[in-house]
Design a protein around this motif. Structure first.
Motif, PDB file in Angstrom:
ATOM      1  N   ALA A   1      50.493  34.361  28.884  1.00 43.92           N
ATOM      2  CA  ALA A   1      49.628  34.279  27.707  1.00 43.92           C
ATOM      3  C   ALA A   1      48.790  35.544  27.565  1.00 43.92           C
ATOM      4  O   ALA A   1      48.499  36.229  28.547  1.00 43.92           O
ATOM      5  N   ASP A   2      48.391  35.824  26.339  1.00 45.36           N
ATOM      6  CA  ASP A   2      47.546  37.005  26.142  1.00 45.36           C
ATOM      7  C   ASP A   2      46.077  36.659  26.388  1.00 45.36           C
ATOM      8  O   ASP A   2      45.675  35.487  26.359  1.00 45.36           O
ATOM      9  N   GLU A   3      45.277  37.667  26.634  1.00 46.95           N
ATOM     10  CA  GLU A   3      43.872  37.496  26.987  1.00 46.95           C
ATOM     11  C   GLU A   3      43.103  36.786  25.885  1.00 46.95           C
ATOM     12  O   GLU A   3      42.240  35.948  26.155  1.00 46.95           O
ATOM     13  N   LYS A   4      43.385  37.093  24.639  1.00 48.64           N
ATOM     14  CA  LYS A   4      42.672  36.482  23.515  1.00 48.64           C
ATOM     15  C   LYS A   4      42.864  34.965  23.504  1.00 48.64           C
ATOM     16  O   LYS A   4      41.915  34.210  23.304  1.00 48.64           O
ATOM     17  N   TRP A   5      44.096  34.514  23.730  1.00 45.74           N
ATOM     18  CA  TRP A   5      44.385  33.079  23.737  1.00 45.74           C
ATOM     19  C   TRP A   5      43.697  32.400  24.922  1.00 45.74           C
ATOM     20  O   TRP A   5      43.121  31.322  24.792  1.00 45.74           O
ATOM     21  N   LEU A   6      43.726  33.042  26.093  1.00 47.57           N
ATOM     22  CA  LEU A   6      43.086  32.469  27.270  1.00 47.57           C
ATOM     23  C   LEU A   6      41.565  32.443  27.116  1.00 47.57           C
ATOM     24  O   LEU A   6      40.909  31.520  27.607  1.00 47.57           O
ATOM     25  N   ARG A   7      41.001  33.425  26.439  1.00 51.62           N
ATOM     26  CA  ARG A   7      39.555  33.429  26.171  1.00 51.62           C
ATOM     27  C   ARG A   7      39.177  32.217  25.336  1.00 51.62           C
ATOM     28  O   ARG A   7      38.198  31.517  25.628  1.00 51.62           O
ATOM     29  N   LYS A   8      39.964  31.920  24.295  1.00 51.36           N
ATOM     30  CA  LYS A   8      39.708  30.731  23.470  1.00 51.36           C
ATOM     31  C   LYS A   8      39.773  29.469  24.309  1.00 51.36           C
ATOM     32  O   LYS A   8      38.919  28.590  24.203  1.00 51.36           O
ATOM     33  N   ALA A   9      40.797  29.364  25.158  1.00 50.05           N
ATOM     34  CA  ALA A   9      40.948  28.187  26.009  1.00 50.05           C
ATOM     35  C   ALA A   9      39.768  28.056  26.966  1.00 50.05           C
ATOM     36  O   ALA A   9      39.218  26.957  27.138  1.00 50.05           O
ATOM     37  N   CYS A  10      39.355  29.160  27.585  1.00 50.50           N
ATOM     38  CA  CYS A  10      38.234  29.126  28.530  1.00 50.50           C
ATOM     39  C   CYS A  10      36.920  28.750  27.852  1.00 50.50           C
ATOM     40  O   CYS A  10      36.045  28.148  28.479  1.00 50.50           O
TER      41      CYS A  10
ATOM     42  N   GLN B   1      37.957  23.665  32.598  1.00 56.57           N
ATOM     43  CA  GLN B   1      38.871  24.366  33.486  1.00 56.57           C
ATOM     44  C   GLN B   1      40.136  24.722  32.718  1.00 56.57           C
ATOM     45  O   GLN B   1      40.605  23.931  31.893  1.00 56.57           O
ATOM     46  N   VAL B   2      40.706  25.888  33.016  1.00 59.53           N
ATOM     47  CA  VAL B   2      41.951  26.341  32.387  1.00 59.53           C
ATOM     48  C   VAL B   2      42.903  26.770  33.497  1.00 59.53           C
ATOM     49  O   VAL B   2      42.495  27.455  34.436  1.00 59.53           O
ATOM     50  N   GLN B   3      44.161  26.351  33.362  1.00 59.44           N
ATOM     51  CA  GLN B   3      45.195  26.781  34.289  1.00 59.44           C
ATOM     52  C   GLN B   3      46.325  27.417  33.490  1.00 59.44           C
ATOM     53  O   GLN B   3      46.720  26.900  32.451  1.00 59.44           O
ATOM     54  N   LEU B   4      46.827  28.521  34.019  1.00 62.22           N
ATOM     55  CA  LEU B   4      47.985  29.188  33.433  1.00 62.22           C
ATOM     56  C   LEU B   4      49.084  29.184  34.485  1.00 62.22           C
ATOM     57  O   LEU B   4      48.880  29.671  35.606  1.00 62.22           O
ATOM     58  N   PHE B   5      50.232  28.607  34.134  1.00 64.76           N
ATOM     59  CA  PHE B   5      51.392  28.594  35.008  1.00 64.76           C
ATOM     60  C   PHE B   5      52.350  29.680  34.529  1.00 64.76           C
ATOM     61  O   PHE B   5      52.990  29.540  33.496  1.00 64.76           O
ATOM     62  N   CYS B   6      52.406  30.775  35.294  1.00 64.16           N
ATOM     63  CA  CYS B   6      53.308  31.882  34.973  1.00 64.16           C
ATOM     64  C   CYS B   6      54.647  31.647  35.647  1.00 64.16           C
ATOM     65  O   CYS B   6      54.717  31.092  36.735  1.00 64.16           O
TER      66      CYS B   6
ATOM     67  N   SER C   1      45.024  41.612  34.627  1.00 63.00           N
ATOM     68  CA  SER C   1      44.127  41.094  35.668  1.00 63.00           C
ATOM     69  C   SER C   1      42.674  41.507  35.472  1.00 63.00           C
ATOM     70  O   SER C   1      41.772  40.683  35.673  1.00 63.00           O
ATOM     71  N   ALA C   2      42.432  42.725  35.090  1.00 60.56           N
ATOM     72  CA  ALA C   2      41.047  43.180  34.910  1.00 60.56           C
ATOM     73  C   ALA C   2      40.351  42.408  33.796  1.00 60.56           C
ATOM     74  O   ALA C   2      39.200  41.968  33.952  1.00 60.56           O
ATOM     75  N   ALA C   3      41.021  42.213  32.688  1.00 59.95           N
ATOM     76  CA  ALA C   3      40.421  41.488  31.563  1.00 59.95           C
ATOM     77  C   ALA C   3      40.216  40.015  31.885  1.00 59.95           C
ATOM     78  O   ALA C   3      39.238  39.399  31.439  1.00 59.95           O
ATOM     79  N   LEU C   4      41.114  39.422  32.681  1.00 62.31           N
ATOM     80  CA  LEU C   4      41.034  37.993  32.981  1.00 62.31           C
ATOM     81  C   LEU C   4      40.083  37.681  34.132  1.00 62.31           C
ATOM     82  O   LEU C   4      39.716  36.521  34.334  1.00 62.31           O
ATOM     83  N   ALA C   5      39.663  38.688  34.872  1.00 67.11           N
ATOM     84  CA  ALA C   5      38.785  38.486  36.029  1.00 67.11           C
ATOM     85  C   ALA C   5      37.449  37.861  35.642  1.00 67.11           C
ATOM     86  O   ALA C   5      36.835  37.160  36.447  1.00 67.11           O
ATOM     87  N   ARG C   6      36.983  38.070  34.443  1.00 64.13           N
ATOM     88  CA  ARG C   6      35.657  37.587  34.038  1.00 64.13           C
ATOM     89  C   ARG C   6      35.600  36.084  33.754  1.00 64.13           C
ATOM     90  O   ARG C   6      34.522  35.517  33.657  1.00 64.13           O
ATOM     91  N   TYR C   7      36.748  35.428  33.626  1.00 64.85           N
ATOM     92  CA  TYR C   7      36.761  34.001  33.294  1.00 64.85           C
ATOM     93  C   TYR C   7      36.705  33.180  34.578  1.00 64.85           C
ATOM     94  O   TYR C   7      37.698  33.038  35.283  1.00 64.85           O
ATOM     95  N   GLN C   8      35.530  32.631  34.852  1.00 63.16           N
ATOM     96  CA  GLN C   8      35.315  31.891  36.095  1.00 63.16           C
ATOM     97  C   GLN C   8      36.048  30.548  36.119  1.00 63.16           C
ATOM     98  O   GLN C   8      36.337  30.023  37.186  1.00 63.16           O
TER      99      GLN C   8
END
Length: 179
Positions: free
Chosen positions: A88-97, A102-107, A121-128
């Motif tokens: 998934a892209d960072e924008k979509w995961l940001r909306k989910a977070c 809690q959000v899980q991504l199964f790659c 990884s750098a952009a997604l690191a901020r989502y606790q």
């Protein structure tokens, strides 16, 4: 004329020693025409890992609204868990977070996952509240071999190892935690 989803019936017995969760689930999985067996089985795996009475599949790929493909929705509308699949892209995961506790991504996808992870990884690191798991390609391929229109599967989870079995074969799945 639009193609219709293929329906799969699944009897899933879960013995999760890590969470002390033991239950039988009768599931109906709708496989979107654009979805392959591997992706459908990763969805089933995600269900088994997070199973509880309120976890449910949504319309997923068939939906035009912004909702998870699999989620744990509380009675008051709170999204306890939002589960996504693929890279998934960072924008979509940001909306989910922002929408879920809690959000899980199964790659999955083998060699493309490390490339995707390096770029994101750098952009997604901020989502606790985000957890990212990579399902190894050999396990995904082996799970797809279990596909049948009427499946009777057992899932045993212990110490991070997952065994998914039918009457004839067993698959060992060891997810790699990226985040």
């Amino acid at each position: 004329m639009a193609l219709k989803a293929t329906v799969f019936k699944v009897q899933l017995q879960i013995a999760d020693m890590d969470r002390h969760y033991y239950a039988d689930h009768s599931l109906t999985l709708a496989q979107h025409p654009s979805e392959n067996d591997e992706r459908m089985m990763v969805r089933l795996l995600a269900f088994a890992i997070n199973a509880n009475d309120s976890l449910q599949f949504t319309k997923g790929l068939s939906s035009e609204s912004e909702q998870a493909e699999l989620w744990d929705l509380a009675l008051d509308g709170t999204i306890n868990l939002w589960i996504e699949f693929g890279q998934a892209d960072e924008k979509w995961l940001r909306k989910a977070c922002n929408k879920a506790l809690q959000v899980q991504l199964f790659c999955y996808g083998g060699r493309v996952v490390p490339i995707w992870w390096k770029n994101n990884s750098a952009a997604l690191a901020r989502y606790q509240n985000l957890t990212i798991l990579d399902i190894p390609e050999n396990a995904v391929t082996a799970m797809a071999a279990l596909v049948n229109r009427n499946m009777s599967l057992q899932c045993n989870i212990s110490e991070g190892q997952i065994w998914l079995s039918d009457a004839n074969q067993s698959v060992l799945i060891e997810p790699i935690k990226l985040k």
